[in-house]
Write a protein that holds these residues in place. Structure first.
Motif, PDB file in Angstrom:
ATOM      1  N   ASP A 171       0.830  -1.204   0.000  1.00 33.43           N
ATOM      2  CA  ASP A 171       0.000   0.000   0.000  1.00 33.43           C
ATOM      3  C   ASP A 171       0.870   1.262   0.000  1.00 33.43           C
ATOM      4  OD1 ASP A 171      -2.137  -1.688   0.137  1.00 33.43           O
ATOM      5  OD2 ASP A 171      -2.658  -1.231   2.221  1.00 33.43           O
ATOM      6  N   PRO A 172       0.351   2.348  -0.539  1.00 37.15           N
ATOM      7  CA  PRO A 172       1.082   3.635  -0.497  1.00 37.15           C
ATOM      8  C   PRO A 172       0.928   4.265   0.888  1.00 37.15           C
ATOM      9  CG  PRO A 172      -1.007   3.931  -1.616  1.00 37.15           C
ATOM     10  CD  PRO A 172      -0.907   2.457  -1.305  1.00 37.15           C
ATOM     11  N   LEU A 173       1.624   3.724   1.855  1.00 39.73           N
ATOM     12  CA  LEU A 173       1.361   4.018   3.261  1.00 39.73           C
ATOM     13  C   LEU A 173       1.554   5.485   3.611  1.00 39.73           C
ATOM     14  CD1 LEU A 173       3.067   0.815   4.672  1.00 39.73           C
ATOM     15  CD2 LEU A 173       0.603   1.293   4.640  1.00 39.73           C
ATOM     16  N   LEU A 174       2.598   6.103   3.121  1.00 43.26           N
ATOM     17  CA  LEU A 174       2.829   7.503   3.463  1.00 43.26           C
ATOM     18  C   LEU A 174       1.844   8.408   2.741  1.00 43.26           C
ATOM     19  CD1 LEU A 174       6.720   7.661   3.654  1.00 43.26           C
ATOM     20  CD2 LEU A 174       5.044   7.150   5.441  1.00 43.26           C
ATOM     21  N   ASP A 175       1.455   8.055   1.533  1.00 43.30           N
ATOM     22  CA  ASP A 175       0.413   8.816   0.845  1.00 43.30           C
ATOM     23  C   ASP A 175      -0.894   8.752   1.618  1.00 43.30           C
ATOM     24  OD1 ASP A 175       2.126   9.545  -1.168  1.00 43.30           O
ATOM     25  OD2 ASP A 175       1.411   8.050  -2.602  1.00 43.30           O
ATOM     26  N   ILE A 176      -1.210   7.574   2.144  1.00 42.10           N
ATOM     27  CA  ILE A 176      -2.435   7.430   2.928  1.00 42.10           C
ATOM     28  C   ILE A 176      -2.362   8.299   4.179  1.00 42.10           C
ATOM     29  CG2 ILE A 176      -3.851   5.831   4.273  1.00 42.10           C
ATOM     30  CD1 ILE A 176      -2.839   3.612   2.327  1.00 42.10           C
ATOM     31  N   ALA A 177      -1.224   8.275   4.864  1.00 44.21           N
ATOM     32  CA  ALA A 177      -1.073   9.099   6.071  1.00 44.21           C
ATOM     33  C   ALA A 177      -1.238  10.573   5.752  1.00 44.21           C
ATOM     34  CB  ALA A 177       0.288   8.837   6.713  1.00 44.21           C
ATOM     35  N   ARG A 178      -0.646  11.023   4.648  1.00 40.91           N
ATOM     36  CA  ARG A 178      -0.814  12.436   4.253  1.00 40.91           C
ATOM     37  C   ARG A 178      -2.269  12.740   3.941  1.00 40.91           C
ATOM     38  NH1 ARG A 178       3.753  10.975   0.903  1.00 40.91           N
ATOM     39  NH2 ARG A 178       5.716  11.619   1.886  1.00 40.91           N
ATOM     40  N   GLU A 179      -2.962  11.791   3.333  1.00 38.24           N
ATOM     41  CA  GLU A 179      -4.377  12.001   3.033  1.00 38.24           C
ATOM     42  C   GLU A 179      -5.197  12.099   4.308  1.00 38.24           C
ATOM     43  OE1 GLU A 179      -7.895   9.974   0.289  1.00 38.24           O
ATOM     44  OE2 GLU A 179      -5.797   9.455  -0.051  1.00 38.24           O
ATOM     45  N   VAL A 180      -4.869  11.261   5.301  1.00 42.69           N
ATOM     46  CA  VAL A 180      -5.539  11.339   6.597  1.00 42.69           C
ATOM     47  C   VAL A 180      -5.358  12.725   7.206  1.00 42.69           C
ATOM     48  CG1 VAL A 180      -5.505  10.461   8.971  1.00 42.69           C
ATOM     49  CG2 VAL A 180      -5.366   8.859   7.052  1.00 42.69           C
ATOM     50  N   GLU A 181      -4.143  13.247   7.134  1.00 40.54           N
ATOM     51  CA  GLU A 181      -3.875  14.575   7.685  1.00 40.54           C
ATOM     52  C   GLU A 181      -4.629  15.648   6.914  1.00 40.54           C
ATOM     53  OE1 GLU A 181       0.009  16.755   9.407  1.00 40.54           O
ATOM     54  OE2 GLU A 181       0.166  16.178   7.298  1.00 40.54           O
ATOM     55  N   ARG A 182      -4.591  15.596   5.572  1.00 42.50           N
ATOM     56  CA  ARG A 182      -5.304  16.599   4.764  1.00 42.50           C
ATOM     57  C   ARG A 182      -6.803  16.570   5.035  1.00 42.50           C
ATOM     58  NH1 ARG A 182      -1.718  14.808   0.665  1.00 42.50           N
ATOM     59  NH2 ARG A 182      -3.347  13.470  -0.200  1.00 42.50           N
TER      60      ARG A 182
ATOM     61  N   THR B 175       4.368  13.912   7.979  1.00 42.21           N
ATOM     62  CA  THR B 175       3.242  14.760   8.357  1.00 42.21           C
ATOM     63  C   THR B 175       3.705  15.761   9.412  1.00 42.21           C
ATOM     64  OG1 THR B 175       2.495  13.243  10.110  1.00 42.21           O
ATOM     65  CG2 THR B 175       1.608  12.891   7.879  1.00 42.21           C
ATOM     66  N   SER B 176       2.874  16.749   9.671  1.00 42.82           N
ATOM     67  CA  SER B 176       3.259  17.762  10.657  1.00 42.82           C
ATOM     68  C   SER B 176       2.310  17.859  11.840  1.00 42.82           C
ATOM     69  CB  SER B 176       3.346  19.142   9.978  1.00 42.82           C
ATOM     70  OG  SER B 176       2.102  19.500   9.404  1.00 42.82           O
ATOM     71  N   THR B 177       1.107  17.283  11.720  1.00 43.42           N
ATOM     72  CA  THR B 177       0.143  17.396  12.813  1.00 43.42           C
ATOM     73  C   THR B 177      -0.333  16.055  13.333  1.00 43.42           C
ATOM     74  OG1 THR B 177      -1.747  17.508  11.277  1.00 43.42           O
ATOM     75  CG2 THR B 177      -0.717  19.598  11.927  1.00 43.42           C
ATOM     76  N   LEU B 178      -0.240  14.991  12.541  1.00 40.96           N
ATOM     77  CA  LEU B 178      -0.769  13.705  12.966  1.00 40.96           C
ATOM     78  C   LEU B 178      -0.084  13.207  14.225  1.00 40.96           C
ATOM     79  CD1 LEU B 178      -1.270  11.480   9.782  1.00 40.96           C
ATOM     80  CD2 LEU B 178      -3.018  12.592  11.180  1.00 40.96           C
ATOM     81  N   ARG B 179      -0.884  12.637  15.122  1.00 39.01           N
ATOM     82  CA  ARG B 179      -0.359  11.910  16.261  1.00 39.01           C
ATOM     83  C   ARG B 179      -0.510  10.419  15.955  1.00 39.01           C
ATOM     84  NH1 ARG B 179      -2.380  14.696  21.745  1.00 39.01           N
ATOM     85  NH2 ARG B 179      -0.525  13.595  22.491  1.00 39.01           N
ATOM     86  N   VAL B 180       0.468   9.632  16.390  1.00 39.11           N
ATOM     87  CA  VAL B 180       0.558   8.236  15.971  1.00 39.11           C
ATOM     88  C   VAL B 180       0.737   7.345  17.200  1.00 39.11           C
ATOM     89  CG1 VAL B 180       1.756   6.593  14.466  1.00 39.11           C
ATOM     90  CG2 VAL B 180       1.632   9.012  13.825  1.00 39.11           C
TER      91      VAL B 180
END
Length: 298
Positions: free
Chosen positions: A17-28, A59-64
Protein backbone atom coordinates in the motif's frame (compact mmCIF):
# COMPACT_ATOMS: atom_id res chain seq x y z
CA UNK A 1 -21.55 16.86 29.72
CA UNK A 2 -20.03 14.70 26.99
CA UNK A 3 -16.36 15.23 26.22
CA UNK A 4 -15.37 16.38 22.74
CA UNK A 5 -14.05 13.31 20.92
CA UNK A 6 -11.12 13.09 18.55
CA UNK A 7 -11.01 11.03 15.36
CA UNK A 8 -8.37 8.99 13.59
CA UNK A 9 -7.62 6.30 11.05
CA UNK A 10 -6.46 2.71 11.51
CA UNK A 11 -3.52 2.16 9.15
CA UNK A 12 -2.73 -1.42 8.16
CA UNK A 13 1.05 -1.57 7.50
CA UNK A 14 0.71 -3.50 4.25
CA UNK A 15 3.95 -3.14 2.28
CA UNK A 16 2.04 -3.04 -1.04
CA UNK A 17 0.00 0.00 0.00
CA UNK A 18 1.08 3.63 -0.50
CA UNK A 19 1.36 4.02 3.26
CA UNK A 20 2.83 7.50 3.46
CA UNK A 21 0.41 8.82 0.84
CA UNK A 22 -2.43 7.43 2.93
CA UNK A 23 -1.07 9.10 6.07
CA UNK A 24 -0.81 12.44 4.25
CA UNK A 25 -4.38 12.00 3.03
CA UNK A 26 -5.54 11.34 6.60
CA UNK A 27 -3.87 14.57 7.69
CA UNK A 28 -5.30 16.60 4.76
CA UNK A 29 -8.77 15.25 5.58
CA UNK A 30 -8.51 16.79 9.04
CA UNK A 31 -8.24 13.66 11.17
CA UNK A 32 -5.85 13.93 14.08
CA UNK A 33 -4.60 10.40 14.66
CA UNK A 34 -3.21 7.29 13.02
CA UNK A 35 -3.20 3.94 14.82
CA UNK A 36 -0.96 1.24 13.30
CA UNK A 37 -1.45 -2.43 14.09
CA UNK A 38 1.63 -4.42 15.12
CA UNK A 39 2.14 -7.97 13.87
CA UNK A 40 5.91 -8.37 13.31
CA UNK A 41 5.52 -11.96 12.09
CA UNK A 42 3.20 -10.93 9.24
CA UNK A 43 5.35 -11.15 6.11
CA UNK A 44 3.23 -8.64 4.17
CA UNK A 45 3.64 -5.89 6.75
CA UNK A 46 6.41 -3.38 7.24
CA UNK A 47 7.62 -2.87 10.79
CA UNK A 48 5.17 -0.77 12.78
CA UNK A 49 7.78 1.41 14.47
CA UNK A 50 9.72 2.04 11.27
CA UNK A 51 6.43 3.09 9.65
CA UNK A 52 5.57 5.26 12.65
CA UNK A 53 8.83 7.16 12.24
CA UNK A 54 8.15 7.65 8.53
CA UNK A 55 4.57 8.83 9.13
CA UNK A 56 5.68 11.33 11.78
CA UNK A 57 8.30 12.65 9.38
CA UNK A 58 5.91 12.82 6.42
CA UNK A 59 3.24 14.76 8.36
CA UNK A 60 3.26 17.76 10.66
CA UNK A 61 0.14 17.40 12.81
CA UNK A 62 -0.77 13.71 12.97
CA UNK A 63 -0.36 11.91 16.26
CA UNK A 64 0.56 8.24 15.97
CA UNK A 65 0.34 5.17 18.21
CA UNK A 66 0.83 1.41 17.78
CA UNK A 67 -2.61 -0.17 17.91
CA UNK A 68 -1.26 -2.13 19.83
CA UNK A 69 2.42 -3.15 20.15
CA UNK A 70 3.15 -6.87 20.60
CA UNK A 71 4.91 -6.93 23.96
CA UNK A 72 6.11 -10.59 23.70
CA UNK A 73 8.26 -9.60 20.71
CA UNK A 74 9.37 -6.14 21.86
CA UNK A 75 11.63 -5.89 24.95
CA UNK A 76 10.11 -3.07 27.02
CA UNK A 77 13.30 -1.15 27.87
CA UNK A 78 14.22 -0.86 24.18
CA UNK A 79 10.58 -0.18 23.32
CA UNK A 80 10.56 2.68 25.85
CA UNK A 81 13.72 4.12 24.31
CA UNK A 82 12.14 3.92 20.84
CA UNK A 83 8.93 5.54 22.06
CA UNK A 84 10.76 8.40 23.80
CA UNK A 85 12.89 8.98 20.71
CA UNK A 86 9.87 9.08 18.40
CA UNK A 87 8.12 11.50 20.75
CA UNK A 88 11.16 13.76 21.09
CA UNK A 89 11.88 13.84 17.36
CA UNK A 90 8.23 14.54 16.46
CA UNK A 91 7.63 17.24 19.06
CA UNK A 92 5.33 15.15 21.23
CA UNK A 93 3.15 13.37 18.67
CA UNK A 94 3.50 9.78 19.87
CA UNK A 95 1.54 7.64 22.32
CA UNK A 96 2.24 4.00 23.22
CA UNK A 97 -0.36 1.27 22.81
CA UNK A 98 0.62 -2.13 24.27
CA UNK A 99 -0.91 -5.59 24.10
CA UNK A 100 -0.23 -8.83 25.98
CA UNK A 101 -0.04 -10.80 22.73
CA UNK A 102 -2.23 -12.99 20.53
CA UNK A 103 -1.53 -15.45 17.70
CA UNK A 104 0.85 -17.38 19.95
CA UNK A 105 1.94 -19.86 17.26
CA UNK A 106 3.23 -16.93 15.20
CA UNK A 107 4.81 -15.23 18.23
CA UNK A 108 6.61 -18.43 19.21
CA UNK A 109 7.69 -19.04 15.63
CA UNK A 110 9.21 -15.56 15.52
CA UNK A 111 11.28 -16.14 18.65
CA UNK A 112 8.89 -15.12 21.41
CA UNK A 113 7.93 -17.31 24.34
CA UNK A 114 4.42 -18.72 24.55
CA UNK A 115 2.64 -17.57 27.69
CA UNK A 116 -0.52 -18.65 29.47
CA UNK A 117 -3.16 -15.90 29.69
CA UNK A 118 -2.22 -15.17 33.29
CA UNK A 119 1.49 -15.08 32.55
CA UNK A 120 0.93 -12.84 29.52
CA UNK A 121 -0.88 -10.33 31.74
CA UNK A 122 1.93 -10.48 34.28
CA UNK A 123 4.47 -9.87 31.54
CA UNK A 124 2.44 -6.91 30.27
CA UNK A 125 2.23 -5.38 33.76
CA UNK A 126 5.99 -5.66 34.17
CA UNK A 127 6.50 -4.16 30.73
CA UNK A 128 4.46 -1.10 31.75
CA UNK A 129 6.60 -0.72 34.87
CA UNK A 130 9.85 -1.00 32.90
CA UNK A 131 8.66 1.48 30.24
CA UNK A 132 7.73 4.09 32.81
CA UNK A 133 11.02 3.71 34.65
CA UNK A 134 12.95 4.22 31.42
CA UNK A 135 10.99 7.45 30.86
CA UNK A 136 11.56 8.66 34.44
CA UNK A 137 14.78 10.61 33.84
CA UNK A 138 16.40 8.81 36.77
CA UNK A 139 19.83 7.18 36.92
CA UNK A 140 20.83 3.80 38.29
CA UNK A 141 17.44 2.20 37.61
CA UNK A 142 16.85 -1.20 39.15
CA UNK A 143 13.94 -3.57 38.73
CA UNK A 144 13.76 -7.32 39.28
CA UNK A 145 10.65 -8.98 37.90
CA UNK A 146 9.67 -12.43 36.80
CA UNK A 147 9.99 -11.53 33.12
CA UNK A 148 12.17 -8.40 32.94
CA UNK A 149 14.89 -6.66 34.88
CA UNK A 150 16.82 -3.38 34.96
CA UNK A 151 20.23 -3.38 36.62
CA UNK A 152 21.82 -0.02 37.14
CA UNK A 153 20.76 1.53 33.83
CA UNK A 154 20.31 5.26 33.16
CA UNK A 155 17.16 6.60 31.51
CA UNK A 156 17.08 9.11 28.68
CA UNK A 157 16.68 11.01 26.55
CA UNK A 158 13.24 11.90 27.93
CA UNK A 159 10.13 12.08 25.74
CA UNK A 160 8.82 15.50 24.72
CA UNK A 161 5.60 15.03 26.69
CA UNK A 162 4.09 12.57 29.17
CA UNK A 163 3.45 9.69 26.79
CA UNK A 164 0.25 7.80 27.50
CA UNK A 165 0.40 4.02 27.92
CA UNK A 166 -2.75 2.55 26.37
CA UNK A 167 -3.57 -1.14 26.75
CA UNK A 168 -5.53 -3.36 24.40
CA UNK A 169 -7.67 -5.59 26.62
CA UNK A 170 -11.00 -7.44 26.76
CA UNK A 171 -10.86 -10.13 29.46
CA UNK A 172 -12.00 -9.35 33.01
CA UNK A 173 -8.51 -9.48 34.56
CA UNK A 174 -6.98 -7.56 31.67
CA UNK A 175 -9.61 -4.83 31.97
CA UNK A 176 -9.06 -4.40 35.69
CA UNK A 177 -5.32 -4.31 35.07
CA UNK A 178 -5.91 -1.60 32.47
CA UNK A 179 -7.79 0.48 35.01
CA UNK A 180 -5.07 -0.07 37.58
CA UNK A 181 -2.04 0.67 35.40
CA UNK A 182 -2.87 2.38 32.11
CA UNK A 183 -3.62 5.82 30.75
CA UNK A 184 -5.94 4.45 28.07
CA UNK A 185 -8.01 1.44 26.99
CA UNK A 186 -7.99 0.34 23.33
CA UNK A 187 -10.74 -2.12 22.30
CA UNK A 188 -12.11 -2.81 18.83
CA UNK A 189 -15.85 -2.22 19.04
CA UNK A 190 -18.06 -4.57 17.04
CA UNK A 191 -21.69 -5.45 17.75
CA UNK A 192 -20.76 -7.98 20.45
CA UNK A 193 -18.39 -5.59 22.23
CA UNK A 194 -20.98 -2.81 21.90
CA UNK A 195 -23.53 -4.87 23.84
CA UNK A 196 -20.95 -5.48 26.57
CA UNK A 197 -19.50 -1.97 26.78
CA UNK A 198 -21.22 -1.01 30.05
CA UNK A 199 -19.77 -4.13 31.70
CA UNK A 200 -16.34 -3.71 30.10
CA UNK A 201 -16.10 -0.02 31.00
CA UNK A 202 -17.19 -0.94 34.50
CA UNK A 203 -14.33 -3.40 34.92
CA UNK A 204 -11.82 -0.76 33.84
CA UNK A 205 -13.38 1.62 36.35
CA UNK A 206 -13.19 -1.01 39.09
CA UNK A 207 -9.50 -1.49 38.49
CA UNK A 208 -8.89 2.25 38.60
CA UNK A 209 -10.92 2.71 41.78
CA UNK A 210 -9.15 -0.20 43.49
CA UNK A 211 -5.84 1.52 42.74
CA UNK A 212 -7.10 4.85 44.09
CA UNK A 213 -7.25 6.38 40.62
CA UNK A 214 -9.93 8.49 38.97
CA UNK A 215 -11.57 6.19 36.38
CA UNK A 216 -12.02 9.15 34.04
CA UNK A 217 -8.23 9.38 33.78
CA UNK A 218 -8.26 6.22 31.64
CA UNK A 219 -8.80 7.39 28.08
CA UNK A 220 -11.21 5.35 25.94
CA UNK A 221 -9.75 4.73 22.46
CA UNK A 222 -12.23 2.81 20.32
CA UNK A 223 -11.35 1.19 16.99
CA UNK A 224 -14.49 1.18 14.83
CA UNK A 225 -15.09 -0.39 11.43
CA UNK A 226 -17.95 -0.76 9.01
CA UNK A 227 -19.21 0.64 5.72
CA UNK A 228 -20.60 4.07 4.91
CA UNK A 229 -23.40 3.67 2.36
CA UNK A 230 -26.17 5.70 0.80
CA UNK A 231 -28.82 3.06 1.42
CA UNK A 232 -30.63 1.73 4.44
CA UNK A 233 -28.64 0.60 7.44
CA UNK A 234 -27.88 -3.11 7.72
CA UNK A 235 -26.18 -3.29 11.12
CA UNK A 236 -23.87 -1.50 13.53
CA UNK A 237 -21.83 1.07 11.58
CA UNK A 238 -23.21 -0.18 8.28
CA UNK A 239 -25.40 2.39 6.65
CA UNK A 240 -25.72 6.07 5.77
CA UNK A 241 -23.88 8.98 7.35
CA UNK A 242 -26.80 9.75 9.66
CA UNK A 243 -26.66 6.25 11.13
CA UNK A 244 -22.91 6.45 11.62
CA UNK A 245 -23.27 9.81 13.34
CA UNK A 246 -25.96 8.49 15.69
CA UNK A 247 -23.97 5.42 16.63
CA UNK A 248 -20.65 7.21 17.08
CA UNK A 249 -22.31 9.94 19.13
CA UNK A 250 -23.75 7.21 21.36
CA UNK A 251 -20.27 5.77 21.86
CA UNK A 252 -19.23 9.20 23.13
CA UNK A 253 -22.22 10.10 25.28
CA UNK A 254 -23.09 6.66 26.67
CA UNK A 255 -19.73 4.85 26.59
CA UNK A 256 -17.20 7.70 27.07
CA UNK A 257 -15.25 7.39 23.82
CA UNK A 258 -12.42 9.92 23.71
CA UNK A 259 -10.86 8.85 20.40
CA UNK A 260 -12.63 7.02 17.56
CA UNK A 261 -10.26 5.32 15.10
CA UNK A 262 -11.88 4.38 11.77
CA UNK A 263 -10.78 1.10 10.18
CA UNK A 264 -11.99 1.13 6.61
CA UNK A 265 -11.61 -1.56 3.92
CA UNK A 266 -8.18 -2.56 2.68
CA UNK A 267 -6.34 -0.09 0.48
CA UNK A 268 -4.86 -2.99 -1.50
CA UNK A 269 -6.09 -4.36 -4.83
CA UNK A 270 -9.19 -3.35 -6.75
CA UNK A 271 -11.01 -2.10 -3.63
CA UNK A 272 -8.34 0.52 -2.95
CA UNK A 273 -10.36 3.28 -4.61
CA UNK A 274 -13.40 2.50 -2.49
CA UNK A 275 -11.23 2.45 0.62
CA UNK A 276 -10.04 6.00 -0.11
CA UNK A 277 -13.66 7.05 -0.69
CA UNK A 278 -14.62 5.59 2.68
CA UNK A 279 -11.78 7.47 4.37
CA UNK A 280 -12.85 10.76 2.80
CA UNK A 281 -16.51 10.21 3.66
CA UNK A 282 -15.63 9.40 7.25
CA UNK A 283 -13.56 12.57 7.62
CA UNK A 284 -15.71 14.95 5.56
CA UNK A 285 -19.22 13.69 6.33
CA UNK A 286 -19.36 11.37 9.35
CA UNK A 287 -17.10 13.35 11.67
CA UNK A 288 -18.92 16.70 11.24
CA UNK A 289 -22.31 15.00 11.51
CA UNK A 290 -21.24 13.27 14.71
CA UNK A 291 -19.98 16.49 16.24
CA UNK A 292 -23.29 18.21 15.48
CA UNK A 293 -25.09 15.65 17.64
CA UNK A 294 -22.87 16.19 20.66
CA UNK A 295 -23.35 18.84 23.33
CA UNK A 296 -20.99 21.76 23.07
CA UNK A 297 -18.12 21.83 25.54
CA UNK A 298 -18.54 24.38 28.33
Amino acid sequence: MARAPEFGYFLVPNADDPLLDIAREVERAGLGWVGIQDHPYQRRYVDTFALTSAVLTATSTLRVFPDVACVPLRPPAVLAKTAASLDMLSGGRFELGLGAGAFWDAIEGYGGQRRSPGAALGQLAEAVEVVRRIWSGERGLRFEGEYYHLRGVHSGPPPAHDIGVWLGALGPRALRQTGRLADGWVPSVDEDVLRRLPELNGRVDEGAADAGRDPSAVRRVFNVSGEITDGAGTGFLRGPVSRWADELATLVTDHRADLLVFAGPSMSGPQGGEARTQLRRFAEEVVPATRELLPSSP
